[in-house]
Scaffold this motif. Structure first.
Motif, PDB file in Angstrom:
ATOM      1  N   GLN A 198       4.114  -6.825 -12.808  1.00 56.94           N
ATOM      2  CA  GLN A 198       3.528  -7.381 -11.599  1.00 56.94           C
ATOM      3  C   GLN A 198       3.834  -6.415 -10.459  1.00 56.94           C
ATOM      4  O   GLN A 198       4.987  -6.134 -10.160  1.00 56.94           O
ATOM      5  N   TRP A 199       2.743  -5.923  -9.838  1.00 55.44           N
ATOM      6  CA  TRP A 199       2.903  -4.986  -8.720  1.00 55.44           C
ATOM      7  C   TRP A 199       2.966  -5.758  -7.403  1.00 55.44           C
ATOM      8  O   TRP A 199       2.332  -6.806  -7.233  1.00 55.44           O
ATOM      9  N   PHE A 200       3.738  -5.209  -6.471  1.00 54.17           N
ATOM     10  CA  PHE A 200       3.913  -5.802  -5.149  1.00 54.17           C
ATOM     11  C   PHE A 200       3.627  -4.751  -4.088  1.00 54.17           C
ATOM     12  O   PHE A 200       3.930  -3.561  -4.262  1.00 54.17           O
ATOM     13  N   LEU A 201       3.016  -5.177  -3.001  1.00 51.87           N
ATOM     14  CA  LEU A 201       2.801  -4.322  -1.831  1.00 51.87           C
ATOM     15  C   LEU A 201       3.513  -4.954  -0.649  1.00 51.87           C
ATOM     16  O   LEU A 201       3.233  -6.097  -0.290  1.00 51.87           O
ATOM     17  N   ASN A 202       4.445  -4.231  -0.107  1.00 52.77           N
ATOM     18  CA  ASN A 202       5.250  -4.725   1.019  1.00 52.77           C
ATOM     19  C   ASN A 202       5.889  -6.078   0.701  1.00 52.77           C
ATOM     20  O   ASN A 202       5.967  -6.964   1.548  1.00 52.77           O
ATOM     21  N   GLY A 203       6.313  -6.242  -0.560  1.00 54.46           N
ATOM     22  CA  GLY A 203       7.017  -7.440  -0.973  1.00 54.46           C
ATOM     23  C   GLY A 203       6.133  -8.598  -1.381  1.00 54.46           C
ATOM     24  O   GLY A 203       6.645  -9.657  -1.769  1.00 54.46           O
ATOM     25  N   VAL A 204       4.814  -8.433  -1.323  1.00 54.99           N
ATOM     26  CA  VAL A 204       3.871  -9.501  -1.677  1.00 54.99           C
ATOM     27  C   VAL A 204       3.176  -9.133  -2.983  1.00 54.99           C
ATOM     28  O   VAL A 204       2.679  -8.010  -3.127  1.00 54.99           O
ATOM     29  N   ALA A 205       3.133 -10.076  -3.933  1.00 52.33           N
ATOM     30  CA  ALA A 205       2.508  -9.817  -5.223  1.00 52.33           C
ATOM     31  C   ALA A 205       1.030  -9.515  -5.044  1.00 52.33           C
ATOM     32  O   ALA A 205       0.318 -10.188  -4.292  1.00 52.33           O
ATOM     33  N   ILE A 206       0.562  -8.475  -5.733  1.00 49.09           N
ATOM     34  CA  ILE A 206      -0.847  -8.091  -5.680  1.00 49.09           C
ATOM     35  C   ILE A 206      -1.578  -8.855  -6.785  1.00 49.09           C
ATOM     36  O   ILE A 206      -1.275  -8.679  -7.965  1.00 49.09           O
ATOM     37  N   PRO A 207      -2.533  -9.713  -6.441  1.00 50.30           N
ATOM     38  CA  PRO A 207      -3.240 -10.486  -7.463  1.00 50.30           C
ATOM     39  C   PRO A 207      -3.903  -9.587  -8.497  1.00 50.30           C
ATOM     40  O   PRO A 207      -4.577  -8.607  -8.143  1.00 50.30           O
ATOM     41  N   GLY A 208      -3.707  -9.886  -9.763  1.00 54.56           N
ATOM     42  CA  GLY A 208      -4.356  -9.151 -10.837  1.00 54.56           C
ATOM     43  C   GLY A 208      -3.730  -7.815 -11.174  1.00 54.56           C
ATOM     44  O   GLY A 208      -4.172  -7.160 -12.122  1.00 54.56           O
ATOM     45  N   ALA A 209      -2.724  -7.388 -10.441  1.00 54.99           N
ATOM     46  CA  ALA A 209      -2.080  -6.092 -10.703  1.00 54.99           C
ATOM     47  C   ALA A 209      -1.005  -6.286 -11.748  1.00 54.99           C
ATOM     48  O   ALA A 209       0.186  -6.398 -11.438  1.00 54.99           O
ATOM     49  N   LEU A 210      -1.426  -6.346 -13.024  1.00 62.77           N
ATOM     50  CA  LEU A 210      -0.530  -6.740 -14.115  1.00 62.77           C
ATOM     51  C   LEU A 210      -0.393  -5.669 -15.187  1.00 62.77           C
ATOM     52  O   LEU A 210       0.142  -5.943 -16.266  1.00 62.77           O
TER      53      LEU A 210
END
Length: 295
Positions: A198-210
């Protein structure tokens, strides 16, 4: 004896009646819990006789072998006159309470401590390695046995049950590597490329980035969480991704202005460089070495 002629005679006989043995018994409690340890029956005097009955092993009584219920133990003794006699002891064995414990989850090393549960009847206590006040701390990898103990307030008899908790290694900490397989195309890759992500950008999970790779669409701080098949996770070190306004030459001879821009964008750079490209935050090519700005 007198016969018909009036003559009489007599004879005499004698018997010696030997005494049978009398016994003395020390004070003892007839109420015993089923889980009580075996104890000595040598509370009868004189010693030297034999014990028999349910739960008797030599000169001891084992309540767990006898089981719940009333048990009569016989003590048989033969004295110096050869006279045999016996006496009895009575034990009432109380059943241990039925205790069960289950349902405590496995954990990953480094997970926060959690309260143990699942013990029945309620009101008992938990014990074991890394258990304190009913809380288990999963800081050590391995298989851990948790014991739940309960005492019946009416009989004073106790019982226990065990549960197993497995503490597993955390997932390996992933590292983020940036690559550019084609001009203007950027990828962030997590190593090792296994498990789930699970990828995060600035601490927020990126939907579908799995997936193990991710094509960033904007500048920012990227992290990736790796999770193994047991649900154990680890988070990567933050990776700062930046392309807009980034100088492409170590000679600091490039200039891109204005930045940001809405309509007009200018690029100045060394004349000996014959190929260059500019992309926006979404990864779209907006300018290249041809000098043409797409509509």
């Amino acid at each position: 004896y007198s016969n018909s002629g009036g003559c009489s005679d007599s004879a005499s006989f004698s018997w010696t009646v030997d005494p049978i043995q009398t016994f003395s018994i020390d004070d003892y409690s007839p109420w015993i819990c089923e889980d009580s340890p075996p104890f000595s029956l040598l509370i009868v005097q004189p010693m030297g006789g034999t014990f028999s009955g349910s739960g008797v092993i030599g000169t001891t009584f084992d309540p767990s072998v006898a089981g719940p219920g009333t048990h009569i133990i016989t003590y048989s003794y033969t004295n110096s006159f050869g006279c045999a006699s016996d006496t009895t002891l009575q034990f009432d064995v109380l059943a241990s309470p039925t205790v069960n414990v289950s349902g405590n989850p496995d954990a990953c090393q480094g997970d926060p401590p959690f309260a143990l549960s699942g013990g029945l009847p309620v009101g008992g206590t938990y014990s074991g390695v890394h258990v304190s006040n009913g809380v288990f701390d999963p800081f050590q990898v391995g298989t851990h046995i948790v014991t739940y103990s309960y005492t019946d307030t009416l009989t004073g008899c106790s019982g226990n049950s065990t549960d197993t908790i497995i503490v597993r290694n955390p997932a390996p900490t992933p590292t983020i590597v940036q690559s550019e397989p084609a001009p203007g195309i950027h990828f962030l890759s997590a190593q090792p490329a296994i498990y789930s992500y699970q990828w995060f950008l600035n601490g927020v999970a990126i939907p579908g980035a799995l997936l193990s790779t991710y094509a960033p669409t904007q500048d920012g701080v990227y992290t990736v969480e790796l999770t193994d098949i047991h649900g154990c996770s680890s988070m990567s070190v933050p990776y700062v991704f930046s392309t807009v306004g980034k100088e492409a030459s170590s000679l600091n001879e490039w200039r891109l202005f204005p930045n940001p821009a809405n309509h007009t964008l200018r690029v100045d750079g060394p004349s000996e460089v014959h190929s260059w490209i500019v992309i926006d935050l979404s990864g779209r090519v907006v300018m290249s070495s041809t000098g043409h700005l797409p509509e």
